[in-house]
Write an enzyme that holds these catalytic residues in place. Structure first.
Site, PDB file in Angstrom:
ATOM      1  N   LYS A 182       0.869  -1.180   0.000  1.00  0.00           N
ATOM      2  CA  LYS A 182       0.000   0.000   0.000  1.00  0.00           C
ATOM      3  C   LYS A 182       0.910   1.236   0.000  1.00  0.00           C
ATOM      4  O   LYS A 182       1.729   1.417   0.919  1.00  0.00           O
ATOM      5  CB  LYS A 182      -0.850  -0.074   1.274  1.00  0.00           C
ATOM      6  CG  LYS A 182      -2.075   0.769   1.302  1.00  0.00           C
ATOM      7  CD  LYS A 182      -3.040   0.206   2.359  1.00  0.00           C
ATOM      8  CE  LYS A 182      -4.118   1.184   2.704  1.00  0.00           C
ATOM      9  NZ  LYS A 182      -3.821   1.920   3.943  1.00  0.00           N
ATOM     10  N   ILE A 183       0.745   2.082  -1.002  1.00  0.00           N
ATOM     11  CA  ILE A 183       1.700   3.174  -1.223  1.00  0.00           C
ATOM     12  C   ILE A 183       0.961   4.495  -1.457  1.00  0.00           C
ATOM     13  O   ILE A 183       0.079   4.571  -2.322  1.00  0.00           O
ATOM     14  CB  ILE A 183       2.570   2.849  -2.463  1.00  0.00           C
ATOM     15  CG1 ILE A 183       3.301   1.517  -2.228  1.00  0.00           C
ATOM     16  CG2 ILE A 183       3.546   3.972  -2.766  1.00  0.00           C
ATOM     17  CD1 ILE A 183       3.979   0.977  -3.456  1.00  0.00           C
TER      18      ILE A 183
END
Ligand code: E4P
Length: 218
Positions: free
Chosen positions: A86-87
């Site tokens: 998750k970025i």
């Protein structure tokens, strides 16, 4: 619509998994910090609880693409199974997403507040984009409108990305997002219970028990 649990609390995950249909768990650094343990320990505990088949979204913390890519590798190796890096959708984040997709990672673009952030992340190959509904509502913007636009754009440009709407504080926000065509939401387990609650359901069940108990000695 698919439901994810937005928490790092293993007891709450265990309880919700026993009761509700759930596709996986999402976390962010704030959620991890609430557990007061190292991120690796917390995400390993979550993986043991949910098994390898459910999706686990774990956020990176680094600000530069090289750090994001390195952290994503460490996090994925720690929990294995169905893992999503998750970025946040910063410029360095978008750079990291493209690199990670080339390396075969599954990616969730997060901290999305605008339609263009989502579209760029989708073009960078993100499997999910996560718009923050309540945080938008809280600044007198419309979280639902942003989600609706993102759904429309992904459809219009025939992109493979799915919408994982995030940041909810009430049932109405979840309901409006479910009408938008977003594929999934991630919610706190307490809010999941609220989605099911209605006083008339409780009252009806009590009436059924009172009326039927004599005739239901099964
Ligand atoms: C999930 O992926 C998001 O990080 C989370 O839903 C943000 O929620 P909050 O606005 O309640 O912190």
């Amino acid at each position: 619509m698919i439901y994810f649990l937005d928490t790092g609390d293993v007891k709450a995950i265990e309880k919700a998994l026993d009761l509700f249909p759930v596709e996986g768990v999402t976390t962010n650094p704030t959620i991890i910090a609430k557990q007061k343990k190292n991120v690796i320990e917390t995400i390993k505990d979550i993986r043991s609880c949910i098994g390898d088949d459910l999706k686990l979204h774990v956020q990176t913390l680094g600000e530069h693409a090289e750090d994001i890519v390195r952290e994503a590798g460490i996090l994925r190796d720690a929990v294995k199974g169905d893992f999503y890096a998750k970025i946040p959708v910063t410029a360095e984040g978008i750079k990291a997403m493209q690199k990670l997709k080339k390396e075969g990672f599954q990616v969730t673009a997060t901290a999305i507040f605008t339609q263009q952030q989502a579209l760029i992340a989708a073009r960078a190959g993100a499997d999910y984009v996560a718009p923050y509904v309540n945080r938008l509502d809280n600044i007198s913007s419309s979280g639902i409108k942003v989600v609706e636009d993102i759904v429309t754009l992904i459809d219009r440009y025939d992109l493979d990305t799915q919408v994982l709407a995030a940041s909810f504080k009430n049932v109405e926000q979840v309901h409006q997002v479910s009408l938008s065509g977003a594929q999934s939401v991630t919610i706190d387990p307490e809010l999941y219970e609220k989605l099911l609650y209605h006083p008339l359901t409780q009252e009806s069940v009590i009436d059924f028990i009172v009326d039927g108990h004599t005739y239901y000695n099964l």
